[in-house]
Design a protein around this motif. Structure first.
Motif, mmCIF file in Angstrom:
data_model
loop_
_atom_site.group_PDB
_atom_site.id
_atom_site.type_symbol
_atom_site.label_atom_id
_atom_site.label_comp_id
_atom_site.label_asym_id
_atom_site.label_seq_id
_atom_site.Cartn_x
_atom_site.Cartn_y
_atom_site.Cartn_z
ATOM 1 N N ARG A 217 49.285 43.987 44.691
ATOM 2 C CA ARG A 217 48.975 45.123 45.099
ATOM 3 C C ARG A 217 49.078 46.108 46.226
ATOM 4 O O ARG A 217 48.671 45.232 47.137
ATOM 5 C CB ARG A 217 47.475 44.605 45.236
ATOM 6 N N GLY A 218 48.610 47.595 46.313
ATOM 7 C CA GLY A 218 49.138 48.321 47.883
ATOM 8 C C GLY A 218 50.731 48.300 47.703
ATOM 9 O O GLY A 218 51.200 49.408 48.397
ATOM 10 N N GLY A 219 51.793 47.447 47.065
ATOM 11 C CA GLY A 219 52.947 47.669 47.490
ATOM 12 C C GLY A 219 53.093 47.073 48.438
ATOM 13 O O GLY A 219 52.550 46.594 49.240
ATOM 14 N N LEU A 220 54.890 48.232 48.932
ATOM 15 C CA LEU A 220 55.621 47.537 49.789
ATOM 16 C C LEU A 220 54.067 48.627 51.407
ATOM 17 O O LEU A 220 54.647 48.165 52.333
ATOM 18 C CB LEU A 220 56.803 48.565 49.453
ATOM 19 N N GLY A 221 54.216 49.464 50.830
ATOM 20 C CA GLY A 221 53.093 50.315 51.676
ATOM 21 C C GLY A 221 52.549 50.003 52.170
ATOM 22 O O GLY A 221 51.835 49.852 53.447
ATOM 23 N N THR A 222 52.062 48.924 51.538
ATOM 24 C CA THR A 222 50.035 47.866 52.550
ATOM 25 C C THR A 222 51.050 46.690 52.905
ATOM 26 O O THR A 222 50.377 46.132 53.749
ATOM 27 C CB THR A 222 49.218 47.628 51.122
ATOM 28 N N VAL A 223 52.086 46.074 52.381
ATOM 29 C CA VAL A 223 52.998 45.184 53.324
ATOM 30 C C VAL A 223 52.983 45.341 54.499
ATOM 31 O O VAL A 223 53.444 45.048 56.153
ATOM 32 C CB VAL A 223 54.265 44.450 52.588
ATOM 33 N N LEU A 224 53.672 47.060 54.943
ATOM 34 C CA LEU A 224 54.333 47.207 56.052
ATOM 35 C C LEU A 224 53.344 47.360 57.142
ATOM 36 O O LEU A 224 53.249 47.215 58.799
ATOM 37 C CB LEU A 224 55.299 48.509 55.194
#
Lengths: 331, 331
Positions: A217-224
């Motif tokens: 949830r939230g994708g790569l952008g959120t993890v970064l």
């Protein structure tokens, strides 16, 4: 007026973080989530636990279904911390009137993924609610296992200069769900939904392996963004290094979604010492799930707490954490 | 015509057992529920795990709420097997539009019960689904802990001649929910919803303690039937020994429910060697939750697999496992 919970609080972005913080603060001394926003928690020695509920709609999609997804999603949260998935529990909330055949297809699919991973179903629970009180069926899975790395992997090990490696092309799961929801042609695209343990296990002996996270949830952008905000380090990625599936680009263009924020369910971001980057890439590429593994950037002590993406045009875009609604019920 | 899941499959009786058996068989070699129908499973050494989902309606009731109930229901499944509740995970499926204040009341209530038990929240998950896709909020709790008894407690230790002791007056939780659902006067009745660990812990050193079970969905009658069917032993209880709260009797009379099958959420059935029965009773009665503890019958090698109840009129009634719907969504 009463303040009501909004759909955006379930999307994995900043509102979700606030919702969870508001819940956790109630537990005070009983809050054992010392590991903050990590994907699983060590409770005792090497024993780790994680939990996930699944409400994905539709429940069947190209590349998977809610049964398969529930085992992938839960065990991947262990795998990214170097924890071998060993046992799980499954709770099912079933709506009266669900076709029995559909329940059994989902359960068979979950069982097949457990078999592939050698994970044991340790406990289960079923509830049936009246028609209209739930939509079809929801699964809740808790997964348990022991860490096999010499040191626990986690955000506290991220270092200036670490290489950032993405195990596969991102955003495919979220794009598939979005396309189905809006009736768009998938152009052959399938969800990337897969158990990550077999892909990641060969990396675990590497001393330079520092941190991994699956981009749900939230994708790569959120993890970064979570990595940057939690550590105060900067994250720098190159747009050109991101290998997007053509259908992901096309569907996102139509719907106005940013693929950076769309969920994957079989894709991890990995941070490792730069001298181990080639080994990580070659071990990933040796596995079918990691053939498109790519070095996408690095951790930097500059612009602390900020995620920057060098665009193909040569500029730098600030990648911020999404705030509210992206796409509900992707997992 | 498609076969559809029915509400009765969620009531804890025979249809629930069939639903679960149909699910478990899919897991084949991955099924770790060696302990069959026990309330929790030992996964490794003394470590045990159990899981429960909570869909109770209404979510607030005299004597408790879904937050409190979710911690009691899950940790009680450990306590009855001599396992100290130590950690838990919570998944929440929240309907868009739920008043935030209500969610926080439920969470605070769950946290308070965790604090009382010294149980740590190890992991959590929140999902928000669109209005109409769930009713309010559902909780899924997995509880973990280590066994503190010399030998695991369980049905395999039931013996001919064992005393059957009930820790308190049965059926209060189910009766409260039924009365609220049908708009009946409760006459001061409250749910018995309570964490059993503090009540049961003092019994655990007793070598004659054989088996315990909390009488949740399906009530005392279902527990007795499961014990009889699983062991091939007979269970004999005395109707007069069952201390029913007057409101339980009155409300069941009006609604046509049999209190034997109504759920308790803070009441356990205990089987122990006859020579330990007095000690068990006195230790139970020393705790506020056990003041009404009573010897209600015994295990017998006669009429194997059958539960018999000596009625106050002098006859014997066969107590059979309920088949389908009793009262949905009591937990």
């Amino acid at each position: 007026m009463k303040e009501l919970i909004s759909l955006g609080e379930g999307s994995g972005g900043r509102l979700t973080a606030q919702l969870i913080a508001g819940i956790i603060e109630n537990f005070g001394a009983q809050n054992g989530q010392k590991d903050g926003c990590e994907d699983c928690t060590f409770v005792e020695g090497s024993l780790a636990v994680t939990t996930d509920s699944f409400t994905v709609s539709p429940r069947f999609f190209p590349g998977g279904d809610m049964g398969h997804l529930s085992i992938c999603g839960s065990t991947n949260d262990l795998a990214v911390r170097g924890v071998r998935p060993q046992w799980l529990t499954m709770g099912m909330i079933i709506e009266e009137g669900l076709p029995r055949e559909e329940l059994h297809r989902l359960v068979k699919s979950a069982a097949a993924t457990c078999a592939q991973l050698g994970v044991t179903l340790a406990a289960g629970d079923t509830k049936v609610v009246p028609k209209g009180a739930a939509e079809g069926v929801f699964f809740s899975v808790t997964a348990l296992g022991h860490s096999v790395t010499p040191q626990p992997l986690g955000m506290d090990r991220l270092k200036d200069g670490d290489a950032l490696i993405l195990t596969t092309s991102p955003g495919r799961h979220g794009t598939v769900i979005a396309a189905l929801r809006y009736g768009l042609d998938l152009g052959g695209l399938e969800s990337d939904c897969a158990p990550l343990w077999p892909l990641l296990e060969p990396l675990l002996p590497l001393p330079g392996l520092h941190c991994m996270r699956d981009c749900t949830r939230g994708g790569l952008g959120t993890v970064l963004c979570e990595w940057a905000e939690s550590t105060g380090l900067g994250m720098e990625i190159e747009e050109e290094a991101l290998v997007l599936h053509p259908s992901v680009t096309a569907i996102c263009d139509i719907l106005g979604f940013d693929p950076l924020y769309l969920a994957s369910e079989g894709c991890a971001l990995i941070a490792c010492a730069p001298e181990d980057a080639d080994t990580v890439l070659s071990r990933l590429r040796a596995h079918p799930l990691g053939r498109e593994a790519a070095l996408i950037g690095h951790v930097t002590a500059e612009h602390g707490g900020i995620v920057g993406m060098k665009t193909s045009l040569g500029g730098t875009r600030i990648v911020d954490m999404p705030i509210g609604e992206i796409l509900p019920r992707i997992c």
